[in-house]
Write a protein that holds these residues in place. Sequence first.
Motif, short mmCIF file in Angstrom:
data_model
loop_
_atom_site.label_atom_id
_atom_site.label_comp_id
_atom_site.label_asym_id
_atom_site.label_seq_id
_atom_site.Cartn_x
_atom_site.Cartn_y
_atom_site.Cartn_z
N ASN A 70 2.35 45.70 26.00
CA ASN A 70 1.45 46.45 26.88
C ASN A 70 0.96 47.68 26.13
O ASN A 70 1.59 48.73 26.14
CB ASN A 70 2.19 46.86 28.16
CG ASN A 70 2.40 45.71 29.11
OD1 ASN A 70 1.49 44.93 29.37
ND2 ASN A 70 3.61 45.59 29.63
N ARG A 74 6.16 37.56 34.93
CA ARG A 74 7.59 37.79 34.93
C ARG A 74 8.42 36.53 34.64
O ARG A 74 9.32 36.53 33.80
CB ARG A 74 8.02 38.40 36.28
CG ARG A 74 9.46 38.94 36.28
CD ARG A 74 10.39 37.94 36.97
NE ARG A 74 11.77 38.40 36.96
CZ ARG A 74 12.62 38.23 35.96
NH1 ARG A 74 12.22 37.62 34.85
NH2 ARG A 74 13.87 38.65 36.04
N VAL A 130 9.34 42.69 26.27
CA VAL A 130 8.19 43.50 26.65
C VAL A 130 8.25 44.80 25.86
O VAL A 130 9.29 45.47 25.83
CB VAL A 130 8.18 43.80 28.17
CG1 VAL A 130 7.06 44.78 28.52
CG2 VAL A 130 8.03 42.51 28.97
N THR A 178 2.72 42.52 33.84
CA THR A 178 4.10 42.15 33.53
C THR A 178 4.75 41.42 34.70
O THR A 178 5.47 40.43 34.50
CB THR A 178 4.91 43.40 33.16
OG1 THR A 178 4.21 44.14 32.15
CG2 THR A 178 6.29 43.01 32.61
N SER A 183 13.33 44.96 27.24
CA SER A 183 12.21 45.90 27.37
C SER A 183 12.45 47.16 26.54
O SER A 183 13.54 47.75 26.59
CB SER A 183 12.02 46.30 28.83
OG SER A 183 11.75 45.17 29.64
#
Length: 267
Positions: free
Chosen positions: A87, A122, A130, A118, A181
Amino acid sequence: MDRTIVITGASSGLGLTAAEQLAAQGDRVVVVGRNPERLAAAIERVRAAGGGREPGRYQADFESFKEVRELAEHLLSTYPKIDVLANNAGGMIGAYRRTVDGYEATIQGNHLSPFLLTHLLRERLAGARVVNTASRAHMEGRPNPDDFAADAGSYRRYAGSKSANILFTAEAARRWPDIFSVSFHPGVVRTNFGDGPLTRFFYKYAPFLVTPEKAGALLAWLATAPQSELVNGAYYVGHQVKQPARHATDPAVAAKLWDKSVEAVQL
């Protein structure tokens, strides 16, 4: 190696250089950008870096939830496996404006739309990674989950959105343990960034700026390094985990931001 890596904001700057570096090492890269001319030029560069392998491409404006949802539909229907979602889309917007969805443009483009994307991906991201592009600027501002249309001034709006990136990353690690993440500060990157002539001048000519290649290499490392070398939910500056500002580490703030963001994007 046959990873599929989706990079938003990949038509210029660090997103593009990361896409080139990942393509050069054999990854399948999906380039997402807003401007059609820059996107077309980026595709040529990523294709060349990958030895002629055709990268994925999609044009989407993150100031529109409709376009983010269409992007998610495209990704889900095209790629049975997504190994990494980076992202990276976003920017610093000068004059206050609201999006078609009714929110302030900075917080929507930098936080709400990546949050929405996201979530829509998922299930496809289970077992994947991520990577969220944040910034040291987060120290100067906080998100306002009670009012995503609020105007705190250009820089504080941007700083608040970067705090939101860090809070989202940490909360995702808590709520989604099957997804790895991380967030990171790429440095102040010499790139086509910001809105307005003074901001663009700064991001092109200030003497201490980081090259897009160096920043892109950091994104590429975070996207592909073994998980054993990284910390889930962490915020990176360079290759080191750093403690964010106190307001960007509060689990109660992160949980509230998450819940209010779910409401805002109508999940």
